[in-house]
Design a protein around this motif. Structure first.
Motif, PDB file in Angstrom:
ATOM      1  N   GLY A 229      -4.252   6.818   2.863  1.00 21.55           N
ATOM      2  CA  GLY A 229      -3.974   8.163   3.340  1.00 21.55           C
ATOM      3  C   GLY A 229      -4.029   8.174   4.855  1.00 21.55           C
ATOM      4  N   GLY A 230      -4.488   9.291   5.436  1.00 22.24           N
ATOM      5  CA  GLY A 230      -5.158  10.409   4.839  1.00 22.24           C
ATOM      6  C   GLY A 230      -6.241  10.046   3.824  1.00 22.24           C
ATOM      7  N   GLU A 231      -6.440  11.011   2.931  1.00 20.77           N
ATOM      8  CA  GLU A 231      -7.383  10.828   1.838  1.00 20.77           C
ATOM      9  C   GLU A 231      -6.601  10.728   0.535  1.00 20.77           C
ATOM     10  OE1 GLU A 231      -9.749  10.154  -0.850  1.00 20.77           O
ATOM     11  OE2 GLU A 231     -10.506  10.052   1.216  1.00 20.77           O
ATOM     12  N   PRO A 232      -6.492   9.526  -0.029  1.00 23.18           N
ATOM     13  CA  PRO A 232      -5.627   9.339  -1.197  1.00 23.18           C
ATOM     14  C   PRO A 232      -6.073  10.118  -2.428  1.00 23.18           C
ATOM     15  CG  PRO A 232      -6.881   7.344  -0.719  1.00 23.18           C
ATOM     16  CD  PRO A 232      -7.054   8.251   0.449  1.00 23.18           C
TER      17      PRO A 232
ATOM     18  N   SER B 136       5.677   4.466   3.174  1.00 24.09           N
ATOM     19  CA  SER B 136       5.393   5.836   3.619  1.00 24.09           C
ATOM     20  C   SER B 136       5.734   6.824   2.510  1.00 24.09           C
ATOM     21  CB  SER B 136       6.216   6.168   4.865  1.00 24.09           C
ATOM     22  OG  SER B 136       7.599   6.288   4.525  1.00 24.09           O
ATOM     23  N   ALA B 137       5.340   8.070   2.703  1.00 24.24           N
ATOM     24  CA  ALA B 137       5.628   9.107   1.712  1.00 24.24           C
ATOM     25  C   ALA B 137       7.127   9.281   1.489  1.00 24.24           C
ATOM     26  CB  ALA B 137       5.007  10.431   2.157  1.00 24.24           C
ATOM     27  N   GLU B 138       7.929   8.984   2.520  1.00 22.09           N
ATOM     28  CA  GLU B 138       9.384   9.126   2.397  1.00 22.09           C
ATOM     29  C   GLU B 138      10.062   7.877   1.850  1.00 22.09           C
ATOM     30  OE1 GLU B 138       7.734  11.978   5.147  1.00 22.09           O
ATOM     31  OE2 GLU B 138       7.710   9.789   5.218  1.00 22.09           O
TER      32      GLU B 138
ATOM     33  N   ALA C  46       2.924  14.612   1.066  1.00 18.89           N
ATOM     34  CA  ALA C  46       2.497  13.820  -0.083  1.00 18.89           C
ATOM     35  C   ALA C  46       3.659  12.955  -0.562  1.00 18.89           C
ATOM     36  CB  ALA C  46       2.013  14.728  -1.200  1.00 18.89           C
ATOM     37  N   MET C  47       3.331  11.835  -1.192  1.00 20.07           N
ATOM     38  CA  MET C  47       4.357  10.939  -1.719  1.00 20.07           C
ATOM     39  C   MET C  47       4.823  11.445  -3.079  1.00 20.07           C
ATOM     40  SD  MET C  47       4.111   6.813  -2.504  1.00 20.07           S
ATOM     41  CE  MET C  47       4.316   6.324  -0.771  1.00 20.07           C
ATOM     42  N   PRO C  48       6.123  11.615  -3.278  1.00 21.28           N
ATOM     43  CA  PRO C  48       6.634  12.007  -4.598  1.00 21.28           C
ATOM     44  C   PRO C  48       6.382  10.909  -5.628  1.00 21.28           C
ATOM     45  CG  PRO C  48       8.274  12.399  -2.875  1.00 21.28           C
ATOM     46  CD  PRO C  48       7.190  11.569  -2.267  1.00 21.28           C
ATOM     47  N   ARG C  49       6.273  11.303  -6.890  1.00 22.93           N
ATOM     48  CA  ARG C  49       6.026  10.341  -7.963  1.00 22.93           C
ATOM     49  C   ARG C  49       7.126   9.278  -8.022  1.00 22.93           C
ATOM     50  NH1 ARG C  49       5.821  13.668 -11.451  1.00 22.93           N
ATOM     51  NH2 ARG C  49       3.554  13.890 -11.774  1.00 22.93           N
TER      52      ARG C  49
ATOM     53  N   SER D 218       0.847  -1.189   0.000  1.00 23.18           N
ATOM     54  CA  SER D 218       0.000   0.000   0.000  1.00 23.18           C
ATOM     55  C   SER D 218       0.879   1.233   0.000  1.00 23.18           C
ATOM     56  CB  SER D 218      -0.954   0.017   1.201  1.00 23.18           C
ATOM     57  OG  SER D 218      -0.245   0.081   2.424  1.00 23.18           O
ATOM     58  N   LEU D 219       0.429   2.247  -0.707  1.00 22.44           N
ATOM     59  CA  LEU D 219       1.166   3.493  -0.841  1.00 22.44           C
ATOM     60  C   LEU D 219       0.409   4.586  -0.100  1.00 22.44           C
ATOM     61  CD1 LEU D 219       2.056   1.687  -3.266  1.00 22.44           C
ATOM     62  CD2 LEU D 219       2.323   3.789  -4.595  1.00 22.44           C
ATOM     63  N   ASN D 220       1.045   5.188   0.877  1.00 20.46           N
ATOM     64  CA  ASN D 220       0.444   6.323   1.574  1.00 20.46           C
ATOM     65  C   ASN D 220       0.709   7.569   0.744  1.00 20.46           C
ATOM     66  OD1 ASN D 220      -0.510   5.640   4.624  1.00 20.46           O
ATOM     67  ND2 ASN D 220       1.006   4.181   3.869  1.00 20.46           N
ATOM     68  N   VAL D 221      -0.088   7.717  -0.307  1.00 21.71           N
ATOM     69  CA  VAL D 221       0.184   8.747  -1.308  1.00 21.71           C
ATOM     70  C   VAL D 221      -0.086  10.156  -0.791  1.00 21.71           C
ATOM     71  CG1 VAL D 221      -0.124   7.242  -3.292  1.00 21.71           C
ATOM     72  CG2 VAL D 221      -2.122   8.375  -2.289  1.00 21.71           C
TER      73      VAL D 221
END
Length: 471
Positions: A158-161, A359-361, A129-132, A102-105
């Protein structure tokens, strides 16, 4: 004694020869229960069910309350052929290939909900936010770590993806192309409050194999009481507008509603039927055990009321399904399917095993609820999953190594409880879980007699999910 229903693997025809003592007491292995069709035996290992003469059931209950012993002693005493080598022997699972990530975008949200485990997606930190490049690296890592030719799942959290909708669209297109190159079929999942969904989002969900899970807390009054939208707007009205967008521009493969139950939640049966009336393919409940504000947590004492309401929902589902009518109560359907498969597992879900969250990082964690928790860090996208840490996680959390789990008859159906909840609050809901599963055992027998076609239909219509879930 005869086999009640074919559940899991068919047992061999010879009695067990094991002489080892029953793990942590005899009640940890077998349990007698009753349905409208008589007495039955549940064997924890393999989740096996058998018909049981009433007189034998009474003797079994007396034996369990008074004796310590081995499986063969129990079998000789009651003339019960408890057969087969153990299916779960206490050996920890070796870290399997990844099957989902899962991606926490977007670690931020457009709503403010006191019961949100993710603290509006911030997980105790700052919104981000998650970078591309990180999102693409997550897809690449999943495909690199997956078994050759296997199906994989990319989830958006998310949050709200959908606040990062452009990234979600880009990642889906990238994952489909990359999966075609590596020989993996990619499926998708997203959890959303549905307040910002647009026609192109709906089209994306319909075009690709998506499971869309929507957060729902009741009717307009109940939902808005727990979910605060900016400027005093109604989060419920926006959710209904989102459902209309899906209906007009593209319905996903599977659309489910997830109700987070707090002390402020209304009558569950009313919420269940409201969600079904809204057209969801599945409506399920989860007690809020850990929240940033403890006022939203279900207490140990409140679990008794939760069980009563869940059982009322289950009874309604049993009645409707027995009559051949659809009734998509998710918790009930999951339990029925797992019992029918003979599901038995030493872990509550795939977290830290076949499932990880990014995570976003770019850090890897055991699951989306444990993002940014160093105790559940599992490597990074750059370096890959940390095999030693995953192995230690699976060794330490095997249900037969947990207390009080190892003495519980329901342990291979429960798996020991959500890692996030246990790490924060322990296991306040154990009596609830045993009570719910006791009802489900009875309901399974009765539904199997009244509508055996239910199980044939469900086996051909399993929903898409990102990781295993508890019943």
């Amino acid at each position: 004694m005869t086999v009640l229903l074919q559940i899991g693997r068919r047992p061999p025809d010879v009695p067990v020869q094991a002489t080892s003592p029953l793990p942590a007491g005899p009640g940890a292995q077998v349990r007698a229960f009753r349905s409208a069709h008589g007495a039955h035996l549940f064997v924890a290992d393999g989740s096996r069910l058998y018909d049981l003469p009433e007189a034998t059931a009474v003797r079994l209950e007396e034996w369990l309350s008074a004796s310590e012993g081995s499986l063969d002693e129990l079998g000789r005493t009651l003339d019960l052929p408890l057969w087969g080598a153990p299916r779960i022997d206490g050996t920890p699972l070796a870290p399997p290939p990844l099957s989902s990530i899962s991606l926490n975008v977007m670690q931020a949200c457009n709503l403010s909900c006191g019961h949100c485990y993710a603290d509006e997606g911030r997980f105790g930190g700052s919104a981000r936010a998650m970078p591309r490049a990180t999102a693409y690296a997550a897809v690449d890592r999943l495909l690199a770590e997956a078994a050759p030719g296997s199906d994989v799942v990319v989830g958006f959290m998310g949050g709200e993806p959908l606040l990062a909708r452009d990234l979600v669209h880009e990642v889906v297109r990238y994952a489909v192309r990359a999966g075609a190159t590596t020989g993996h079929r990619v499926r998708f999942a997203i959890t959303t409050n549905l307040t910002t969904v647009r026609p192109d989002d709906a089209a994306l969900f319909a075009e690709h194999p998506f499971t869309v899970t929507v957060s729902l807390d009741g009717d307009r009054t109940g939902h808005d009481a727990l979910r605060r939208a900016p400027g005093g707007a109604s989060a419920y009205d926006r959710l209904r507008a989102g459902l209309d967008t899906l209906a007009r521009h593209g319905r996903p493969r599977h659309l489910s509603a997830r109700v987070s139950v707090t002390p402020y939640t209304g009558r569950l049966l009313d919420i269940l039927e409201h969600g079904i009336a809204l057209g969801f393919d599945e409506v399920g409940f989860g007690a809020v055990v850990s929240a940033p504000d403890p006022a939203y947590e279900i207490t140990t004492e409140a679990f008794a009321g939760f069980l009563e309401q869940m059982t009322a929902c289950g009874e309604r589902a049993l009645a409707e399904l027995s009559a051949g009518r659809a009734y998509p109560f998710g918790n009930f359907q999951t339990a029925m399917e797992q019992l029918h498969r003979g599901a038995h597992r030493p872990y509550p879900c795939g977290a830290g095993a076949g499932y990880l969250s990014a995570s976003a990082e770019g850090g890897l964690y055991a699951c989306h609820r444990l993002v940014d928790d160093p105790a559940f860090a599992m490597g990074s996208l750059a370096a890959g999953p940390d095999t030693a840490t995953r192995q230690r996680h699976l060794a330490e959390r095997h249900v037969d190594r947990q207390e009080p789990c190892r003495s519980c008859w329901a342990r291979y159906l429960c798996g020991g409880g959500c890692y996030h909840e246990v790490s924060r609050r322990g296991r306040p809901g154990c009596d609830y879980i045993r009570g719910w599963l006791s009802f489900c055992l009875r309901a399974y027998v009765e539904l199997g007699q009244a509508a055996p076609e239910f199980f044939e239909q469900r086996s051909a219509a399993a929903p898409l999910t990102s990781s295993a879930s508890t019943v």
